[in-house]
Motif scaffolding. Structure first.
Motif, mmCIF file in Angstrom:
data_model
loop_
_atom_site.group_PDB
_atom_site.id
_atom_site.type_symbol
_atom_site.label_atom_id
_atom_site.label_comp_id
_atom_site.label_asym_id
_atom_site.label_seq_id
_atom_site.Cartn_x
_atom_site.Cartn_y
_atom_site.Cartn_z
ATOM 1 N N LEU A 258 0.824 -1.207 0.000
ATOM 2 C CA LEU A 258 0.000 0.000 0.000
ATOM 3 C C LEU A 258 0.860 1.260 0.000
ATOM 4 O O LEU A 258 0.565 2.228 -0.723
ATOM 5 C CB LEU A 258 -0.924 -0.007 1.223
ATOM 6 C CG LEU A 258 -1.785 1.248 1.423
ATOM 7 C CD1 LEU A 258 -2.731 1.442 0.255
ATOM 8 C CD2 LEU A 258 -2.550 1.169 2.735
ATOM 9 N N THR A 259 1.926 1.283 0.791
ATOM 10 C CA THR A 259 2.788 2.461 0.832
ATOM 11 C C THR A 259 3.444 2.718 -0.523
ATOM 12 O O THR A 259 3.537 3.870 -0.967
ATOM 13 C CB THR A 259 3.867 2.290 1.907
ATOM 14 O OG1 THR A 259 4.621 1.091 1.647
ATOM 15 C CG2 THR A 259 3.235 2.208 3.285
ATOM 16 N N ILE A 260 3.892 1.661 -1.192
ATOM 17 C CA ILE A 260 4.516 1.826 -2.506
ATOM 18 C C ILE A 260 3.488 2.310 -3.529
ATOM 19 O O ILE A 260 3.755 3.217 -4.330
ATOM 20 C CB ILE A 260 5.164 0.514 -2.970
ATOM 21 C CG1 ILE A 260 6.266 0.095 -1.998
ATOM 22 C CG2 ILE A 260 5.730 0.654 -4.370
ATOM 23 C CD1 ILE A 260 7.420 1.064 -1.909
ATOM 24 N N MET A 261 2.305 1.696 -3.525
ATOM 25 C CA MET A 261 1.262 2.089 -4.471
ATOM 26 C C MET A 261 0.803 3.524 -4.224
ATOM 27 O O MET A 261 0.547 4.282 -5.167
ATOM 28 C CB MET A 261 0.085 1.124 -4.370
ATOM 29 C CG MET A 261 0.421 -0.318 -4.742
ATOM 30 S SD MET A 261 0.832 -0.504 -6.487
ATOM 31 C CE MET A 261 -0.779 -0.246 -7.225
ATOM 32 N N ALA A 262 0.714 3.919 -2.952
ATOM 33 C CA ALA A 262 0.308 5.290 -2.642
ATOM 34 C C ALA A 262 1.360 6.291 -3.097
ATOM 35 O O ALA A 262 1.041 7.352 -3.652
ATOM 36 C CB ALA A 262 0.050 5.427 -1.138
ATOM 37 N N SER A 263 2.626 5.964 -2.868
ATOM 38 C CA SER A 263 3.698 6.845 -3.327
ATOM 39 C C SER A 263 3.707 6.957 -4.847
ATOM 40 O O SER A 263 3.883 8.059 -5.392
ATOM 41 C CB SER A 263 5.049 6.316 -2.827
ATOM 42 O OG SER A 263 6.105 7.099 -3.316
ATOM 43 N N ASP A 264 3.509 5.844 -5.531
ATOM 44 C CA ASP A 264 3.455 5.873 -6.991
ATOM 45 C C ASP A 264 2.249 6.670 -7.481
ATOM 46 O O ASP A 264 2.330 7.397 -8.483
ATOM 47 C CB ASP A 264 3.403 4.434 -7.523
ATOM 48 C CG ASP A 264 3.549 4.369 -9.028
ATOM 49 O OD1 ASP A 264 4.585 4.809 -9.538
ATOM 50 O OD2 ASP A 264 2.616 3.866 -9.697
ATOM 51 N N TYR A 265 1.139 6.566 -6.781
ATOM 52 C CA TYR A 265 -0.070 7.316 -7.144
ATOM 53 C C TYR A 265 0.172 8.821 -7.028
ATOM 54 O O TYR A 265 -0.185 9.603 -7.929
ATOM 55 C CB TYR A 265 -1.219 6.888 -6.241
ATOM 56 C CG TYR A 265 -2.473 7.719 -6.390
ATOM 57 C CD1 TYR A 265 -3.369 7.481 -7.422
ATOM 58 C CD2 TYR A 265 -2.755 8.740 -5.480
ATOM 59 C CE1 TYR A 265 -4.522 8.251 -7.559
ATOM 60 C CE2 TYR A 265 -3.899 9.513 -5.605
ATOM 61 C CZ TYR A 265 -4.786 9.261 -6.651
ATOM 62 O OH TYR A 265 -5.911 10.016 -6.781
ATOM 63 N N VAL A 266 0.803 9.251 -5.934
ATOM 64 C CA VAL A 266 1.086 10.674 -5.739
ATOM 65 C C VAL A 266 2.062 11.179 -6.797
ATOM 66 O O VAL A 266 1.897 12.273 -7.352
ATOM 67 C CB VAL A 266 1.638 10.909 -4.323
ATOM 68 C CG1 VAL A 266 2.095 12.355 -4.158
ATOM 69 C CG2 VAL A 266 0.578 10.578 -3.286
ATOM 70 N N THR A 267 3.094 10.371 -7.097
ATOM 71 C CA THR A 267 4.081 10.788 -8.092
ATOM 72 C C THR A 267 3.444 10.967 -9.466
ATOM 73 O O THR A 267 3.695 11.957 -10.161
ATOM 74 C CB THR A 267 5.209 9.748 -8.166
ATOM 75 O OG1 THR A 267 5.818 9.616 -6.874
ATOM 76 C CG2 THR A 267 6.267 10.167 -9.166
ATOM 77 N N LYS A 268 2.609 10.026 -9.870
ATOM 78 C CA LYS A 268 1.952 10.135 -11.166
ATOM 79 C C LYS A 268 0.992 11.322 -11.202
ATOM 80 O O LYS A 268 0.874 12.006 -12.231
ATOM 81 C CB LYS A 268 1.193 8.840 -11.474
ATOM 82 C CG LYS A 268 2.094 7.646 -11.764
ATOM 83 C CD LYS A 268 1.284 6.413 -12.097
ATOM 84 C CE LYS A 268 2.180 5.229 -12.431
ATOM 85 N NZ LYS A 268 1.405 4.004 -12.738
ATOM 86 N N PHE A 269 0.329 11.578 -10.081
ATOM 87 C CA PHE A 269 -0.606 12.704 -10.053
ATOM 88 C C PHE A 269 0.137 14.033 -10.189
ATOM 89 O O PHE A 269 -0.294 14.936 -10.910
ATOM 90 C CB PHE A 269 -1.407 12.679 -8.746
ATOM 91 C CG PHE A 269 -2.368 13.823 -8.606
ATOM 92 C CD1 PHE A 269 -3.566 13.829 -9.311
ATOM 93 C CD2 PHE A 269 -2.071 14.901 -7.784
ATOM 94 C CE1 PHE A 269 -4.446 14.880 -9.201
ATOM 95 C CE2 PHE A 269 -2.952 15.959 -7.661
ATOM 96 C CZ PHE A 269 -4.142 15.954 -8.368
#
Length: 728
Positions: A182-193
């Motif tokens: 979840l932490t990795i996916m959340a970080s990737d989500y913020v970066t892409k946004f």
């Protein structure tokens, strides 16, 4: 579904019900970490009908984790990055902090599942439906940071809590695993946004590497995310030569059900191998499927008579090979599935790299055996010509000392152009950071191994990124210090730069030329040399005869000059005659040895006997030779010797009968005319030292230009990120 839960603070009871199911599950909830801010929960559930691991994994990947990203980011924002406990009010009650045991009702349905409700209150469930444990996010973050610095061993960590909590290990490991995802996916989500606010950025993800090769105007977004300093900036038309390092580490990983554990829904730095879909079935007359039979057969060596105990069949991966940038950031990793360090792994990494680069971008490639890799590429065309023209091969500094000296001259990173002060040892640092994972990886499944390695690489990336500014400052200071030392040394010696570069080019050309013994027509050249010496001897004899004829006819103007010419001609004649005699003897001996190979052993024995018999005579000759060398040295000091004369080296009496290739007896300094004036790069210590200083200065200039560019890149990135954050 009905839950009966307890909190350790007050004796208040809570109930949860599921409108879609009427199963009864009893759950206890206790505080597992009173010292951590926020309330910690442990839910132990007895499930009557557990789901299969594959279905649970798919539900986590496709449904639960994507739905938890937004609540997780909201909780992180409300808790100021877990620095404080937010004041939350929801269905868990008006008072989320209790002083005793309490029971709370949770009403869950498809639109509001239990993991989502628990996440809104800082808790992470261990299962998507029938959960038996929920852990406070503060505790999971603590363990996540802890396992980044030590071997990830949840069993040992949970043993400290199992004195009062039963069956904690398996449930906690599951919760920790999916929290890390979840932490990795959340970080990737913020970066892409955030990056979506940059319309100029091309949207190239890591999955696009398998698509059709396309011409890029700048490095891909994936490379930009891997290393900002190497692949950032906007001046790619005028730049540049990043240093890329390739290395491998070998460590056998047991087969352990290769590819049977499900993959994780998170980005990875591994180049994945295509997996063929296998359809399982039953053999005739058997009650178990073929996959089970194959697993049992592979589990016992005795079941396979043709399989050796050391066969690669029982190892899924024998090691890793990494591709790093000059800032020691991992670009890609590949699993080595065969014994030994094969070149096709390095080629796969290089090809993947050039799919993300500009077509004409130069790349410096440092590899342990870079000379062999370039030779294979040139010989067998393993890489396209367009790629080979953009690669400057080199050898990492630690391994360069194991190569031959001519190879070091061409491939050493600080003796060739383009590498600056890079040493190519970033891979060794990576293996040092991953070595504590070896024991853990040997008992994990394939995708779980990738998950653990990806988490460690992610931790190293964050650590390196946070220290980028400090790294640039340290490199700049080191570069300036080394450059100052080189400039002071060059100024002190006072030799022109053009002369030094000419001497360095002459040294490279001389020391990289093929050896004479490798010529196929060596025998013919030896015979030609003998014939040439015979003609030279005849010419000297003619000169002596003419001089004597002039003396007889009283046709001499200056007797002193005449005597010097006559003595010089006689000396040259005697020396040429001696050389001719030795070469003829060598040819005769070679011919005799060739025709009498059967008696070679007897000849060796006879030589040893003769040497022992003549040992006193040989030692006396050595003493006489050393005495003559002293006399020559005295004459040179008194200026009685010819100009440019060099005294020969002494021969040590110790070990005269145990000669090696490096003994001074083989040195002909001062004994032949052609080496009276050796090249400056060989005989002049000032020139040799100045060449080294010049090479250090060139490397410092390259490093200085690269660091200046990277400083500009970091400033551009800060401006772009700030603008994107303001827009978001």
């Amino acid at each position: 579904m009905y839950y009966e839960a307890y909190h350790i603070s007050d004796r208040k009871q809570i109930h949860t019900s599921d409108r879609t199911r009427s199963d009864m599950v009893r759950t206890r909830c206790v505080d597992i970490c009173a010292e951590v801010q926020g309330s910690g929960w442990v839910l132990e559930t007895w499930i009557r009908h557990p789901k299969k691991k594959q279905n649970q994994w798919r539900r986590w990947s496709k449904k639960i984790i994507p739905s938890l990203i937004t609540p997780y980011l909201v909780y992180i924002w409300q808790s100021v990055s877990l620095q404080c406990t937010p004041n939350l009010h929801s269905s868990l009650g008006d008072n989320s902090h209790c002083d005793g045991l309490q029971v709370i009702n949770l009403f869950c349905c498809e639109c509001s599942p239990i993991p989502l409700q628990l996440m809104m209150h800082g808790l992470f469930a261990c299962a998507p439906i029938a959960l038996s444990l929920a852990v406070d996010i503060h505790v999971l973050e603590l363990v996540n940071k802890l396992f980044a610095w030590m071997t990830p061993n949840s069993t040992a960590w949970c043993k400290a809590l199992e004195t009062f909590l039963n069956d904690l290990r398996q449930c906690f490991s599951n919760a920790y695993h999916w929290y890390a995802v979840l932490t990795i996916m959340a970080s990737d989500y913020v970066t892409k946004f955030v990056h979506s606010q940059h319309p100029s950025k091309q949207n190239v993800s890591s999955e696009e590497t398998s698509s059709t090769l396309q011409v890029l105007s700048q490095p891909s977004t994936y490379l930009h995310s891997r290393c900002l300093l190497c692949f950032g900036g906007n001046d790619w038309q005028d730049h540049h030569d990043p240093g890329i390092k390739v290395d491998c580490v070998c460590s056998n990983n047991p087969h352990n059900g290769h590819m049977q554990d499900p993959p994780n829904p998170m980005p990875t730095v591994f180049i994945m191998q295509p997996v063929e879909e296998v359809h399982d079935s039953y053999k005739k007359g058997m009650r178990i499927p073929v996959s089970v039979l194959d697993g049992c057969s592979e589990s016992f060596v005795a079941a396979d008579e043709k399989c050796q105990k050391a066969s690669m069949r029982f190892f899924a991966d024998t090691g890793l090979m990494a591709l790093l940038c000059c800032h020691d950031r991992v670009l890609w990793l590949v699993n080595m599935t065969s014994a030994g360090e094969k070149q096709h792994y390095a080629l796969a990494l290089v090809k993947r790299l050039f799919k993300h680069l500009l077509p004409d971008m130069m790349v410096g490639l440092l590899y342990n055996i870079g000379c062999q890799l370039e030779c294979s590429c040139q010989k067998w065309s393993l890489l396209d010509d367009s790629i080979l023209l953009c690669i400057s091969f080199g050898i990492s500094m630690f391994h360069a000392s194991g190569h031959q000296w001519p190879c070091q001259i061409v491939y050493h990173p600080q003796k060739c152009v383009g590498f600056g002060l890079s040493d190519g040892e970033g891979c060794e640092c990576l293996w040092s950071a991953l070595k504590h994972l070896i024991s853990v990886l040997q008992v994990l499944g394939y995708h779980q191994q990738l998950f653990v390695l990806d988490m460690q690489v992610h931790h190293l990336d964050l650590k390196s990124f946070e220290a980028s500014g400090q790294w640039l400052a340290q490199k700049w200071m080191l570069c300036q210090k080394k450059k100052q030392v080189a400039l002071e040394g060059l100024t002190e010696v006072g030799i022109e730069e053009e002369i030094l570069r000419e001497e360095w080019a002459a040294q490279v050309a001389h020391q990289t030329k093929p050896l004479a013994r490798r010529l196929k027509n060596k025998a013919a050249e030896a015979i030609t040399g003998v014939l040439t010496l015979e003609k030279t001897l005849e010419s000297y004899q003619t000169i002596i005869h003419d001089l004597e004829h002039h003396l007889i006819n009283n046709d001499v103007d200056n007797v002193t000059t005449f005597n010097i010419q006559l003595d010089d001609a006689c000396a040259r004649y005697a020396k040429s005659a001696d050389t001719l005699t030795r070469k003829c003897a060598a040819l005769e001996k070679l011919e005799w040895s060739y025709r009498n190979t059967v008696n070679e052993l007897n000849l060796h024995s006879h030589t040893e006997t003769s040497t022992k018999q003549r040992e006193p005579t040989i030692l006396k000759i050595v003493s006489t030779y050393n005495m003559l060398c002293d006399q020559l040295y005295t004459m040179i000091c008194q200026c009685k010797a010819p100009p440019g004369a060099i005294a020969p080296l002494h021969i040590s009496c110790q070990g005269i009968f145990q000669l090696d290739v490096d003994d001074e007896i083989w040195q002909d300094i001062g004994l032949e005319d052609e080496i009276v004036d050796p090249p400056p790069w060989l005989a002049n210590n000032n020139v040799c030292h100045s060449i080294r200083l010049l090479l250090d200065h060139d490397c410092c200039v390259e490093e200085e230009n690269r660091l200046s560019h990277e400083c500009c890149v970091m400033q551009e990135w800060m401006i772009m990120e700030w603008t994107a954050l303001q827009s978001a």
